[in-house]
Structure formats: C-alpha cells, structure tokens
Design a protein around this motif. Structure first.
Motif, short mmCIF file in Angstrom:
data_model
loop_
_atom_site.label_atom_id
_atom_site.label_comp_id
_atom_site.label_asym_id
_atom_site.label_seq_id
_atom_site.Cartn_x
_atom_site.Cartn_y
_atom_site.Cartn_z
N LEU A 122 37.09 27.23 32.49
CA LEU A 122 38.06 27.30 33.58
C LEU A 122 37.76 28.53 34.43
CD1 LEU A 122 40.78 25.86 34.50
CD2 LEU A 122 41.91 27.80 33.41
N ALA A 123 37.75 28.38 35.75
CA ALA A 123 37.43 29.50 36.64
C ALA A 123 38.66 29.90 37.46
CB ALA A 123 36.29 29.13 37.57
N ILE A 124 38.96 31.20 37.44
CA ILE A 124 40.10 31.74 38.16
C ILE A 124 39.61 32.86 39.08
CG2 ILE A 124 42.34 32.89 37.96
CD1 ILE A 124 42.43 31.76 35.05
N ALA A 125 39.88 32.75 40.36
CA ALA A 125 39.49 33.78 41.32
C ALA A 125 40.65 34.75 41.52
CB ALA A 125 39.10 33.15 42.64
N ILE A 126 40.35 36.05 41.56
CA ILE A 126 41.33 37.07 41.92
C ILE A 126 40.76 37.77 43.15
CG2 ILE A 126 42.53 39.17 41.27
CD1 ILE A 126 41.28 36.80 38.61
#
Length: 326
Positions: A122-126
């Motif tokens: 799972l990829a989460i951008a901040i």
C-alpha cells in the motif's frame, strides 16, 4: 541586528510555522481517517510500515520510524536510491509505504512507488501538493499546509518540514490510542535511559520502607495512631492483626472527618474506624502499576504488602513524582 530585531525575527519564524500547523489541523479530514484505518489494519495483520524520503524529508521519515517503533508499530526506513539497488528486499506483501515529499515530484520516489506495488504494498503520499504526481501514484495521500517557509528566502524547509512531521506524529498518536497501547507496553520498549529506569522501577525502589512509614496493631487507639503518623510524617498508618497481616488503613482524612462526628474518638480503638481490606500492591510490582492504581482509585497512599500479606512499605502519591513516574 540589535536584540529587538533578533527576537522579532525569531518570533516571525515560529509564527509562520505555527500558522502552517493550524492550517494543517484545520484541513485534516476523511483522508486522514482513511489512512489511519489502513495503517491500523496493516499493523494488526502483522505487517510493517516503510518510511521513505530524500533530503529533509528523509530526516523526517527516520524520526517517524523511531516514533512508530516506540509505540510498538514495526517500522523501517527505506532509502529510495538504495531501494533501486537491492534494498527492496526488506519489503513484503501487505506492507505500507509512507512516502514523504513536499513537492510531491521527488524523482526517486516517483520511481520507487510503482516498483513497490509489485509487492502488493500500500502506498501513502505525505505532501503539500494534493495534485502532485506522487499523490496521484499512491493509493492514499495526506496533505499538509505550508503556504510559505519561515526562511526569509522562502527556500530552506521550515514550515513545510514542521507540518510534515506533525501530520506523521498525529498519525502515530491515533495509532497508539486505537491499538490501546498502555503505559506498561511503553515500558517494554523503553528499558534504557532515564525514561526506562523510571518506568522499570519497582515499588520497592520508591516505597517508604520500615521506619519511614507509620504502622501499628489494629487494637491501638486513634490517638496512638495519629502520634505515629505525625512522627513519621505519614498521611496514613498501616494496621495489622495479631498475626502481623494487614487488616486495615487509617488516614489523616479519616481523622479529620471523625473530628466532626465524634469528638471523643481519640481514646477509641482504631479498628472501629479503619478502612478494612484496603487497596494494596504486591512487593516487587512495577512502579508503573502503582501509578495505574493511584489514577484508577483516586487515592493518596498505597500500602505495599509482601507475599504473606504483611505491610512492607507505603507509597505516597508524591513519591511517584519524585521518582519521575508521572
């Protein structure tokens, strides 16, 4: 620059960063809840969090790795450059990548995200740019606000790095509460340093032992008990039966209440007024367990008993403060 100018410039910097935090807090919405839910699920499935970034974003990511690990959430840092040369071996199916980039256009991260998706990660951008390439590539994105940097040149990462770290901290603290992470859990992961020493202390280390607290037989008079409490500067007295086992406790609060009800109580046996079966803690227990009892029971003093139920010491609520348990 004179002192006034120096102070004014310092305040300007802090004010700009504070405004970035305020705006980031205001815009926190469903996207944050969705990411928090995803992180909670991943950790509950026994997977880990992978933090990544370049430059100052890497420093922020590494700091957050430490924060999440300290609350029992397995985390690691992945250098996006080294990832392309073998370090992706640490990735496993079901892990989550948290990619930090202020612009959302960091080339190394844009190459990394598609590659990690091969691991079903799972990829989460901040990022500060909700429409950036990184935000679009990732499954989720968290956006923070930093309209301008505190840097007079508007170049050095200041407000943006503060907001980025804050949103990561917010995610960590929500994770901590959601997973019901306790003080006892915190102790397990912090055995070293002054923090670890204070949390790992036992009640034996902080209690008032023999000669430092008041104790008497439960057939003593109230006056005798008050004299012993005064001589030992104690707020309570541990009372024992004929076998030496704890049978009750009498406190200065009990005495004050009796003065209003029975002016002649001093010559009477304390057993008529003591609290029977008082709250206790076993000798050898962690001091942090004593703190939990103080908070739950709203008491001022706690009797420590040995394996035979005999008084071994007393913990005054102030003793926890002195030992830096609170």
């Amino acid at each position: 620059m004179n002192n006034d100018e120096i102070i004014a410039k310092g305040r300007r910097c802090i004010d700009i960063e504070a405004e970035a935090l305020r705006q980031t807090s205001t815009r926190l919405g469903d996207d944050f809840a969705q990411v928090a839910t995803a992180v909670f699920t991943i950790l509950n499935d026994g997977k880990k969090l992978i933090f990544s970034g370049i430059g100052k974003s890497a420093d922020i990511a590494r700091k957050l790795v430490g924060t999440f690990n300290s609350i029992g959430a397995p985390s690691t840092f992945l250098d996006p450059v080294n990832a392309l040369h073998g370090d992706m071996g640490l990735c496993r199916k079901g892990d989550a990548l948290l990619a930090f980039s202020n612009s959302g256009e960091t080339e190394e991260l844009l190459k990394l995200v598609p590659l990690l998706k091969r691991f079903d990660t799972l990829a989460i951008a901040i990022t500060s740019k909700s429409d950036s390439t990184l935000a679009i590539l990732c499954d989720y994105s968290l956006t923070y606000s930093a309209e301008k940097e505190a840097c007079p040149l508007d170049l050095a990462p200041t407000a943006s790095s503060t907001a980025s770290m804050a949103i990561g901290d917010a995610l960590a603290m929500v994770t901590l509460e959601w997973r019901a992470f306790s003080r006892e859990d915190f102790v397990k992961f912090h055995p070293g340093g002054s923090l670890g020493k204070s949390f790992a202390a036992s009640v034996d280390d902080i209690m008032r032992s023999e000669g430092q607290y008041a104790q008497a037989s439960d057939d003593a008079t109230c006056q005798e008990c008050l004299e012993r409490m005064t001589n030992s500067n104690s707020g309570c007295i541990a009372l024992t039966d004929s076998a030496g086992a704890l049978s009750g406790v009498f406190t200065d609060g009990d005495a004050r209440r009796l003065i209003l009800k029975d002016a002649n109580f001093l010559d009477k046996h304390v057993s008529d007024y003591m609290t029977r079966n008082p709250i206790t803690i076993k000798q050898g227990s962690l001091a942090i367990e004593a703190l939990r009892i103080f908070e739950a029971q709203n008491i001022d003093d706690l009797i420590v008993v040995d394996s035979d139920g005999r008084p071994a010491g007393v913990i005054d609520g102030q003793d926890l403060t002195k030992a830096r348990i609170v």
